[in-house]
Motif scaffolding. Structure first.
Motif, PDB file in Angstrom:
ATOM      1  N   LEU A 145      49.699  35.590  16.488  1.00  0.00           N
ATOM      2  CA  LEU A 145      49.756  36.218  17.798  1.00  0.00           C
ATOM      3  C   LEU A 145      48.504  35.899  18.610  1.00  0.00           C
ATOM      4  N   ILE A 146      48.682  35.739  19.917  1.00  0.00           N
ATOM      5  CA  ILE A 146      47.555  35.587  20.831  1.00  0.00           C
ATOM      6  C   ILE A 146      47.669  36.673  21.890  1.00  0.00           C
ATOM      7  N   GLU A 147      46.655  37.540  21.956  1.00  0.00           N
ATOM      8  CA  GLU A 147      46.661  38.688  22.854  1.00  0.00           C
ATOM      9  C   GLU A 147      45.675  38.470  24.000  1.00  0.00           C
ATOM     10  N   PRO A 148      46.115  38.511  25.251  1.00  0.00           N
ATOM     11  CA  PRO A 148      45.165  38.541  26.364  1.00  0.00           C
ATOM     12  C   PRO A 148      44.496  39.919  26.445  1.00  0.00           C
ATOM     13  N   ILE A 149      43.167  39.924  26.574  1.00  0.00           N
ATOM     14  CA  ILE A 149      42.394  41.161  26.706  1.00  0.00           C
ATOM     15  C   ILE A 149      41.617  41.081  28.009  1.00  0.00           C
ATOM     16  N   SER A 150      41.944  41.936  28.965  1.00  0.00           N
ATOM     17  CA  SER A 150      41.294  41.939  30.271  1.00  0.00           C
ATOM     18  C   SER A 150      40.185  42.969  30.296  1.00  0.00           C
ATOM     19  N   MET A 151      39.000  42.552  30.777  1.00  0.00           N
ATOM     20  CA  MET A 151      37.880  43.459  30.984  1.00  0.00           C
ATOM     21  C   MET A 151      37.901  43.866  32.456  1.00  0.00           C
ATOM     22  N   ILE A 152      38.100  45.153  32.713  1.00  0.00           N
ATOM     23  CA  ILE A 152      38.380  45.648  34.059  1.00  0.00           C
ATOM     24  C   ILE A 152      37.322  46.648  34.497  1.00  0.00           C
ATOM     25  N   VAL A 153      36.886  46.501  35.746  1.00  0.00           N
ATOM     26  CA  VAL A 153      36.006  47.487  36.375  1.00  0.00           C
ATOM     27  C   VAL A 153      36.886  48.482  37.133  1.00  0.00           C
ATOM     28  N   PRO A 154      36.898  49.738  36.743  1.00  0.00           N
ATOM     29  CA  PRO A 154      37.777  50.705  37.428  1.00  0.00           C
ATOM     30  C   PRO A 154      37.307  50.984  38.851  1.00  0.00           C
ATOM     31  N   ARG A 155      38.135  50.662  39.813  1.00  0.00           N
ATOM     32  CA  ARG A 155      37.861  50.931  41.219  1.00  0.00           C
ATOM     33  C   ARG A 155      39.128  51.500  41.867  1.00  0.00           C
ATOM     34  N   ARG A 156      38.945  52.457  42.745  1.00  0.00           N
ATOM     35  CA  ARG A 156      40.090  53.072  43.410  1.00  0.00           C
ATOM     36  C   ARG A 156      40.531  52.291  44.642  1.00  0.00           C
ATOM     37  N   SER A 157      39.622  51.584  45.254  1.00  0.00           N
ATOM     38  CA  SER A 157      39.938  50.867  46.477  1.00  0.00           C
ATOM     39  C   SER A 157      40.770  49.625  46.182  1.00  0.00           C
ATOM     40  N   ASP A 158      41.677  49.278  47.097  1.00  0.00           N
ATOM     41  CA  ASP A 158      42.501  48.088  46.956  1.00  0.00           C
ATOM     42  C   ASP A 158      41.892  46.879  47.652  1.00  0.00           C
ATOM     43  N   THR A 159      40.761  47.045  48.321  1.00  0.00           N
ATOM     44  CA  THR A 159      40.137  45.936  49.026  1.00  0.00           C
ATOM     45  C   THR A 159      39.348  45.060  48.059  1.00  0.00           C
ATOM     46  N   TYR A 160      38.989  43.879  48.528  1.00  0.00           N
ATOM     47  CA  TYR A 160      38.243  42.921  47.713  1.00  0.00           C
ATOM     48  C   TYR A 160      36.845  43.455  47.411  1.00  0.00           C
ATOM     49  N   GLN A 161      36.461  43.422  46.153  1.00  0.00           N
ATOM     50  CA  GLN A 161      35.180  43.982  45.707  1.00  0.00           C
ATOM     51  C   GLN A 161      34.133  42.864  45.632  1.00  0.00           C
ATOM     52  N   GLU A 162      33.401  42.685  46.721  1.00  0.00           N
ATOM     53  CA  GLU A 162      32.458  41.571  46.791  1.00  0.00           C
ATOM     54  C   GLU A 162      31.282  41.728  45.832  1.00  0.00           C
ATOM     55  N   ASP A 163      30.951  42.962  45.459  1.00  0.00           N
ATOM     56  CA  ASP A 163      29.792  43.164  44.588  1.00  0.00           C
ATOM     57  C   ASP A 163      30.059  42.711  43.159  1.00  0.00           C
ATOM     58  N   ILE A 164      31.324  42.673  42.747  1.00  0.00           N
ATOM     59  CA  ILE A 164      31.622  42.211  41.380  1.00  0.00           C
ATOM     60  C   ILE A 164      32.209  40.799  41.371  1.00  0.00           C
ATOM     61  N   TYR A 165      32.448  40.230  42.549  1.00  0.00           N
ATOM     62  CA  TYR A 165      32.953  38.858  42.648  1.00  0.00           C
ATOM     63  C   TYR A 165      32.088  38.050  43.604  1.00  0.00           C
ATOM     64  N   PRO A 166      30.869  37.695  43.205  1.00  0.00           N
ATOM     65  CA  PRO A 166      30.046  36.829  44.050  1.00  0.00           C
ATOM     66  C   PRO A 166      30.604  35.402  44.053  1.00  0.00           C
ATOM     67  N   MET A 167      30.015  34.544  44.868  1.00  0.00           N
ATOM     68  CA  MET A 167      30.394  33.129  44.857  1.00  0.00           C
ATOM     69  C   MET A 167      30.206  32.578  43.448  1.00  0.00           C
ATOM     70  N   THR A 168      31.199  31.864  42.965  1.00  0.00           N
ATOM     71  CA  THR A 168      31.189  31.398  41.583  1.00  0.00           C
ATOM     72  C   THR A 168      31.444  29.903  41.526  1.00  0.00           C
ATOM     73  N   ALA A 169      31.132  29.292  40.393  1.00  0.00           N
ATOM     74  CA  ALA A 169      31.346  27.851  40.213  1.00  0.00           C
ATOM     75  C   ALA A 169      32.826  27.528  40.333  1.00  0.00           C
ATOM     76  N   GLY A 170      33.148  26.563  41.182  1.00  0.00           N
ATOM     77  CA  GLY A 170      34.531  26.203  41.442  1.00  0.00           C
ATOM     78  C   GLY A 170      35.001  25.021  40.627  1.00  0.00           C
ATOM     79  N   THR A 171      36.102  24.418  41.078  1.00  0.00           N
ATOM     80  CA  THR A 171      36.732  23.313  40.343  1.00  0.00           C
ATOM     81  C   THR A 171      36.452  21.962  40.986  1.00  0.00           C
ATOM     82  N   GLU A 172      35.473  21.916  41.872  1.00  0.00           N
ATOM     83  CA  GLU A 172      35.093  20.647  42.497  1.00  0.00           C
ATOM     84  C   GLU A 172      33.784  20.162  41.888  1.00  0.00           C
ATOM     85  N   PRO A 173      33.750  18.938  41.358  1.00  0.00           N
ATOM     86  CA  PRO A 173      32.501  18.448  40.749  1.00  0.00           C
ATOM     87  C   PRO A 173      31.417  18.246  41.793  1.00  0.00           C
TER      88      PRO A 173
END
Length: 526
Positions: free
Chosen positions: A394-422
């Motif tokens: 078996l292979i189980e996906p395990i998601s690590m989640i920050v509990p937030r009540r707001s449905d808007t984009y959470q910029e403090d936990i999703y900063p600019m990150t390394a993309g798929t362009e070399p």
């Protein structure tokens, strides 16, 4: 009236006064002051203090997979936003399967496999810039690069787009360069690290500074430094293009197993075993100093003691570190454990702050990690593991989640990150250029920023010479697979030499006959 704060002001050792030393040790109050870290309240200021692990529903798991039983200390799993790759148990060679993430559920017993290797597959890694390209290494001494068709495999794949031979023994580790699109690193049981230029299909550098088996490799953010841990108990920081060891550590109280760069913090983290055989982690503050030392003395210098050593537990399984540079969170997962501990890393004391622990009764064989652009941003998911449970297939996906009540984009936990362009090509990196990763935002979801196409170079089989050394030179084999491969290679070489010898014998006879005819010719007849 007694003050209600009196009880809280009593220190932990006083409150436990009178108990035995064994009880103190069980509660984590030992001779090492860093073990009291879990009692410190400073972690409460963290926005990740309530992060929790959530296992996917059964219909989103992958079942019926014959996960490999190989005891090699590796993850045996690789994930990207399209596919899940898992090394499988097989007879007569090595194989792994490629499953589209959309095809969760029970796997058919005749599901197609990637089965071109002649020995057990020991490591697999997806190319961070071409999501249909995966590299694998094996006990058959080869490194192979495969291009997976859109939608996954419909039949067994046996032909790789690139077959890279250069190691004289089995290859246990591979790593893609974090910013260059065509650079691949491989580490073998011949104690060597080879750097492959996939634009030409050739090895361009051999790093030969290790005296034993290389256990792990890790790059800094721009890929200008390579850290390795080795079975000779030494931690090394290497400039990969020159192969020069900038600094190395040999600390007897901490036997290093795995190493990882901590993003831009100028620090390294290692997992290993203490002199009392307890699992522990250690922080090393050496990167900035090692560069200064190397520039001044042009020689490797020993590292000083780690700035922090923290005992984890007394179990025996290997401890794998996973570091998220965007959230500065460290995840520790032991091989054979069912739990995943996670911490927050800071630049000031105490450097590491315990957050929480995900618990599960099923032991893990290995863990794959989803890249950032494959996470569910709407659910505030900051990390996702794919846990291999061998006993259940078996292979189980395990998601690590920050509990937030707001449905808007959470910029403090999703900063600019390394993309798929070399950030640069293989030739640019080899010429000495370093660039930071090209960053992307996850705010509007993941979109492919470019349409790069992986092109494998046309390559003729020939001897592989690096630094004046033929890397295909015969060496005494260590395993049965190595022996068989060497035997078949020698048989092919003998067959070719016999055919060449027969052709030359015929040609020699023809020339001898022509020479005799010339000698027997009468000059008057000319």
């Amino acid at each position: 009236m007694h003050s209600p704060n009196i009880q809280f002001n009593v220190s932990v050792p006083q409150r436990l006064k009178g108990q035995s030393a064994v009880s103190d040790e069980k509660l984590g109050i030992g001779r090492n002051r860093n073990r009291q870290m879990s009692w410190r309240p400073t972690y409460r200021s963290s926005k990740f203090r309530n992060v929790y692990g959530k296992v996917a529903n059964r219909e989103h798991c992958f079942d019926g997979i014959p996960i490999t039983k190989n005891v090699h200390d590796n993850h045996f799993c690789a994930v990207n936003s399209k596919f899940l790759a898992v090394v499988t148990e097989s007879a007569g060679g090595g194989s792994f399967i490629i499953i589209p993430l959309s095809q969760a559920g029970r796997l058919d017993s005749h599901y197609p496999k990637v089965c071109g290797h002649q020995g057990n597959v020991l490591d697999i890694k997806w190319n961070p810039f071409f999501e249909n390209v995966i590299a694998s290494c094996s006990e058959d001494t080869s490194v192979r690069v495969w291009e997976i068709p859109e939608g996954g495999l419909r039949r067994n794949m046996t032909e790789a787009v690139l077959e890279l031979y250069g190691h004289s023994r089995r290859v246990g580790l591979i790593e893609w360069h974090p910013t260059s699109s065509g650079i691949l690193f491989s580490a073998g049981y011949d104690y060597k690290v080879l750097i492959w230029n996939l634009e030409t299909g050739e090895p361009v550098k051999m790093i030969d500074c290790h005296t034993d088996v290389i256990l792990s490799m890790s790059f800094n953010t721009d890929g200008s430094l390579l850290a390795t841990s080795c079975k000779d108990k030494k931690l090394r920081v290497i400039e990969p293009r020159s192969g020069r060891v900038l600094q190395q550590a040999s600390y007897k109280n901490h036997r290093v197993n795995r190493v990882v760069f901590l993003g831009n913090m100028k620090r390294l983290l290692t997992t290993g075993v203490s002199r009392w055989n307890t699992r522990q982690i250690a922080f090393w503050d050496q990167v900035g100093r090692c560069l200064r030392v190397a520039s001044l003395h042009d020689a490797a210098e020993d590292l000083s003691m780690p700035i922090v050593e923290e005992d984890i537990d007394g179990l025996s399984g290997l401890l794998f570190p996973y570091y998220d540079a965007d959230t500065h969170m460290l995840y520790l997962a032991g091989k054979g454990d069912g739990n995943i501990r996670y911490f927050e890393i800071t630049t000031e004391k105490p450097y590491i702050q315990y957050l929480m622990e995900f618990r599960s009764p099923a032991p893990q064989k290995g863990l794959g990690v989803m890249p950032k652009h494959g996470l569910d941003v709407a659910a505030c998911e900051v990390y996702r593991f794919y846990k291999l449970v061998t006993l259940k297939g078996l292979i189980e996906p395990i998601s690590m989640i920050v509990p937030r009540r707001s449905d808007t984009y959470q910029e403090d936990i999703y900063p600019m990150t390394a993309g798929t362009e070399p950030a640069l090509s293989a030739s640019e990196w080899l010429s000495g250029i370093d660039r930071d990763p090209v960053l992307m935002s996850l705010k509007d979801g993941y979109h492919r920023p470019n349409q790069l196409v992986f092109k494998a170079p046309a390559k003729e089989k020939k001897s592989v010479v690096v630094n004046g050394i033929d890397l295909l030179e015969n060496v005494p084999p260590r395993t049965e697979n190595e022996l068989l491969r060497m035997f078949f290679r020698q048989q092919d070489e003998l067959r070719r030499l016999k055919e060449e010898l027969t052709t030359k014998d015929v040609r020699i006879r023809q020339l001898e006959l022509e020479l005799n005819n010339l000698k027997n010719v009468n000059p008057k007849d000319v």
